[in-house]
Write a protein that holds these residues in place. Structure first.
Motif, short mmCIF file in Angstrom:
data_model
loop_
_atom_site.label_atom_id
_atom_site.label_comp_id
_atom_site.label_asym_id
_atom_site.label_seq_id
_atom_site.Cartn_x
_atom_site.Cartn_y
_atom_site.Cartn_z
N TYR A 63 -5.31 27.50 -15.93
CA TYR A 63 -5.04 28.32 -17.11
C TYR A 63 -3.96 29.35 -16.81
O TYR A 63 -4.11 30.53 -17.09
N GLY A 89 -8.25 42.15 -28.13
CA GLY A 89 -7.48 41.49 -27.09
C GLY A 89 -6.31 42.31 -26.60
O GLY A 89 -5.50 41.82 -25.83
N VAL A 111 -9.89 30.28 -20.00
CA VAL A 111 -9.05 30.43 -21.19
C VAL A 111 -9.15 31.83 -21.78
O VAL A 111 -8.20 32.31 -22.40
N LYS A 112 -10.28 32.52 -21.58
CA LYS A 112 -10.41 33.91 -22.09
C LYS A 112 -9.39 34.82 -21.41
O LYS A 112 -8.76 35.65 -22.06
N LYS A 115 -5.86 33.93 -22.74
CA LYS A 115 -5.60 34.44 -24.08
C LYS A 115 -5.39 35.96 -24.07
O LYS A 115 -4.51 36.48 -24.76
N ARG A 119 -1.80 37.85 -25.10
CA ARG A 119 -1.72 38.88 -26.13
C ARG A 119 -1.15 40.18 -25.57
O ARG A 119 -0.28 40.81 -26.19
N THR A 125 -0.19 33.95 -28.53
CA THR A 125 -1.56 33.49 -28.63
C THR A 125 -1.61 31.97 -28.57
O THR A 125 -0.57 31.30 -28.66
N LEU A 126 -2.81 31.45 -28.42
CA LEU A 126 -3.06 30.02 -28.48
C LEU A 126 -3.76 29.68 -29.78
O LEU A 126 -4.41 30.54 -30.39
N ASP A 128 -6.86 28.27 -31.23
CA ASP A 128 -8.20 27.97 -30.74
C ASP A 128 -8.65 26.55 -31.10
O ASP A 128 -9.34 25.89 -30.32
N VAL A 131 -7.06 24.22 -28.68
CA VAL A 131 -7.71 24.37 -27.37
C VAL A 131 -9.00 23.57 -27.32
O VAL A 131 -9.29 22.87 -26.35
N ARG A 143 2.45 27.96 -27.10
CA ARG A 143 2.11 29.37 -27.25
C ARG A 143 2.77 29.87 -28.54
O ARG A 143 3.94 29.58 -28.77
#
Length: 259
Positions: A63, A89, A111-112, A115, A119, A125-126, A128, A131, A143
């Motif tokens: 990631y 975020g 992934v957290k 992300k 940000r 951002t991705l 979701d 993902v 992205r």
């Protein structure tokens, strides 16, 4: 090589006799090239040449940031502290009070962390839904800026349809949307029989209004409680009333138009 229609990536095909090494040979030490030159990735059950594993497989399965020039790899010293991230975020402002000093640093992972990093450091951002559902590695996913994400979601080809009853909730594709509609909302089976498919309603109350307005619904208290007692035409309704209730409409009225 040919392109995979789902994501545009090249698909590599080999013939049986082109595979020079087999996993059992590498694992058992039966091949002279296996000493330290291959890595076994247990979660996928595959062996990789070490140089390929470190150069290609590790980034794909990880990631890391993926933004040009960024060295964030989501491991070691390159990670995000949970206490530095607020609910949106964004990085929290500096606050040196005693309460903050007593907070325990907890590392965001996977992934957290990615992300949060995107940000805070890049304003990106991705998606979701991509993902969670797209058959691709997170490392390869696009992205987005906040505006770019909205454009992506609304794209007619690659976007994600919205449930009109659950705004602003979206779903990965039309299949996932229909799974949701059939599970959480109500579809008119009479319209379906009459060649008007996918007539959905938010709840049964709205569907019942539709039944009464467009079709022939039994208004007996028992049938109203049972729900879905509705017919395509008035003849079937009258037959039901006589057979089940021993009577017809109290007002003696009819929807049948005689010419």
């Amino acid at each position: 090589n040919e392109h995979d229609a789902s994501d545009g990536l090249e698909v590599h095909h080999k013939k049986f006799d082109q595979y020079e090494l087999w996993g059992n040979e590498i694992l058992s030490g039966g091949h002279p090239d296996n000493q330290g030159k291959f890595v076994y990735k247990e979660d996928v059950g595959m062996h990789f040449p070490r140089d390929v594993y470190e150069r290609i497989v590790t980034p794909l399965c990880g990631y890391a940031c993926g933004m040009e020039g960024c060295t964030f790899v989501n491991s070691g010293d390159s990670y995000v502290n949970e206490r530095e991230v607020n609910d949106n975020g964004k990085r929290k402002g500096n606050n040196n009070n005693n309460n903050n000093q007593r907070e325990v640093k907890r590392r965001l992972t996977g992934v957290k962390a990615l992300k949060a990093h995107l940000r805070m450091e890049h304003g990106m951002t991705l998606c979701d839904l991509c993902v969670d559902n797209k058959r691709n590695f997170v490392y390869n996913l696009e992205r987005f800026t906040p505006q770019g994400l909205k454009k992506h979601e609304n794209d007619k080809q690659e976007g994600h349809p919205m449930c009109e009853f659950c705004r602003p909730k979206r779903f990965y594709d039309i299949v996932k949307l229909h799974e949701h509609l059939n599970k959480e909302h109500y579809k008119c089976h009479i319209c379906e029989k009459q060649g008007k498919p996918n007539q959905f309603f938010k709840d049964y109350k709205m569907l019942e209004k539709h039944f009464d307005r467009e079709h022939f619904m039994c208004h007996d208290a028992q049938c109203l409680a049972a729900r879905f007692v509705v017919f395509e035409n008035e003849i079937d309704l009258r037959a039901h009333e006589q057979c089940v209730h021993g009577t017809t409409r109290r007002d003696g009225g009819t929807k049948i138009k005689l010419e």
